[in-house]
Scaffold this motif. Structure first.
Motif, mmCIF file in Angstrom:
data_model
loop_
_atom_site.group_PDB
_atom_site.id
_atom_site.type_symbol
_atom_site.label_atom_id
_atom_site.label_comp_id
_atom_site.label_asym_id
_atom_site.label_seq_id
_atom_site.Cartn_x
_atom_site.Cartn_y
_atom_site.Cartn_z
ATOM 1 N N THR A 1 -5.893 -0.977 -8.131
ATOM 2 C CA THR A 1 -6.754 -0.083 -8.928
ATOM 3 C C THR A 1 -6.040 1.290 -8.969
ATOM 4 O OG1 THR A 1 -7.722 0.669 -6.523
ATOM 5 C CG2 THR A 1 -8.754 -1.208 -7.761
ATOM 6 N N SER A 2 -5.112 1.957 -8.089
ATOM 7 C CA SER A 2 -4.581 3.074 -8.587
ATOM 8 C C SER A 2 -3.212 3.110 -7.839
ATOM 9 C CB SER A 2 -5.481 4.360 -8.277
ATOM 10 O OG SER A 2 -5.661 4.226 -6.540
ATOM 11 N N GLY B 1 0.270 9.690 -11.250
ATOM 12 C CA GLY B 1 -0.762 8.822 -10.758
ATOM 13 C C GLY B 1 -1.057 7.854 -11.875
ATOM 14 N N GLN B 2 -1.689 6.711 -11.560
ATOM 15 C CA GLN B 2 -2.123 5.578 -12.487
ATOM 16 C C GLN B 2 -3.432 5.147 -11.903
ATOM 17 O OE1 GLN B 2 0.671 2.506 -13.041
ATOM 18 N NE2 GLN B 2 -0.334 1.785 -15.064
ATOM 19 N N ASP B 3 -4.527 4.823 -12.826
ATOM 20 C CA ASP B 3 -5.716 4.009 -12.363
ATOM 21 C C ASP B 3 -5.699 2.922 -13.433
ATOM 22 O OD1 ASP B 3 -6.517 6.193 -10.453
ATOM 23 O OD2 ASP B 3 -7.225 7.218 -11.952
ATOM 24 N N SER B 4 -6.253 2.002 -12.730
ATOM 25 C CA SER B 4 -6.593 0.752 -13.603
ATOM 26 C C SER B 4 -8.150 0.332 -13.373
ATOM 27 C CB SER B 4 -5.618 -0.381 -12.984
ATOM 28 O OG SER B 4 -4.257 -0.129 -13.080
ATOM 29 N N TRP C 1 -6.154 -0.988 -3.718
ATOM 30 C CA TRP C 1 -6.515 -2.356 -4.143
ATOM 31 C C TRP C 1 -8.066 -2.562 -3.911
ATOM 32 C CZ3 TRP C 1 -2.127 -5.369 -5.729
ATOM 33 C CH2 TRP C 1 -1.089 -4.669 -5.557
ATOM 34 N N ASP C 2 -8.352 -3.378 -5.004
ATOM 35 C CA ASP C 2 -10.001 -3.816 -4.708
ATOM 36 C C ASP C 2 -10.035 -5.058 -3.830
ATOM 37 O OD1 ASP C 2 -9.332 -5.958 -6.678
ATOM 38 O OD2 ASP C 2 -10.399 -5.218 -8.107
ATOM 39 N N VAL C 3 -11.002 -5.473 -3.809
ATOM 40 C CA VAL C 3 -11.276 -6.343 -2.812
ATOM 41 C C VAL C 3 -10.870 -8.058 -3.527
ATOM 42 C CG1 VAL C 3 -13.320 -5.648 -1.596
ATOM 43 C CG2 VAL C 3 -13.873 -7.340 -3.651
ATOM 44 N N ILE D 1 0.865 -1.116 0.107
ATOM 45 C CA ILE D 1 0.036 -0.055 -0.089
ATOM 46 C C ILE D 1 0.907 1.406 0.009
ATOM 47 C CG2 ILE D 1 -2.215 -1.122 0.955
ATOM 48 C CD1 ILE D 1 -1.028 0.095 3.741
ATOM 49 N N GLN D 2 2.012 1.174 0.387
ATOM 50 C CA GLN D 2 2.914 2.339 0.357
ATOM 51 C C GLN D 2 4.353 1.977 0.195
ATOM 52 O OE1 GLN D 2 2.391 5.245 3.556
ATOM 53 N NE2 GLN D 2 4.660 5.800 3.527
#
Length: 90
Positions: free
Chosen positions: A65-66, A82-85, A58-60, A44-45
């Motif tokens: 996700t980003s 940044g980056q989104d998925s 992150w998604d479940v 996460i970091q």
């Protein structure tokens, strides 16, 4: 810290948490990288040697996700911050 290995002529040390995930790297020249994880062991970091912080979401289902990139204090980012998925709904 765990015992290191020789990298570019010096010792590099690693730290791990109770789940054996790498949480820090200290290079022989003094720079440090750190890593933080959520309960699902998703990164996460991440803080790199140049002072940038990368924040991941992150998604479940455990898919990233980003990613947001934060510059060092007083610094700026030239380029992507940044980056989104997105994932298909199949």
């Amino acid at each position: 810290m765990t015992a290191g290995e020789l990298v570019n002529g010096g010792d590099t040390s690693y730290a791990c948490d109770s789940h054996d995930r790498k949480t820090a790297v200290t290079y022989h020249y003094g720079s440090i990288e750190t890593f933080a994880f959520d309960l699902a062991s998703d990164l996460i970091q991440y803080f790199n040697c140049n002072g940038f912080t990368f924040l991941n979401s992150w998604d479940v289902m455990g898919r990233k996700t980003s990613t947001n990139i934060l510059p060092p204090t007083g610094g700026t980012v030239i380029g992507t911050t940044g980056q989104d998925s997105e994932y298909g709904g199949r």
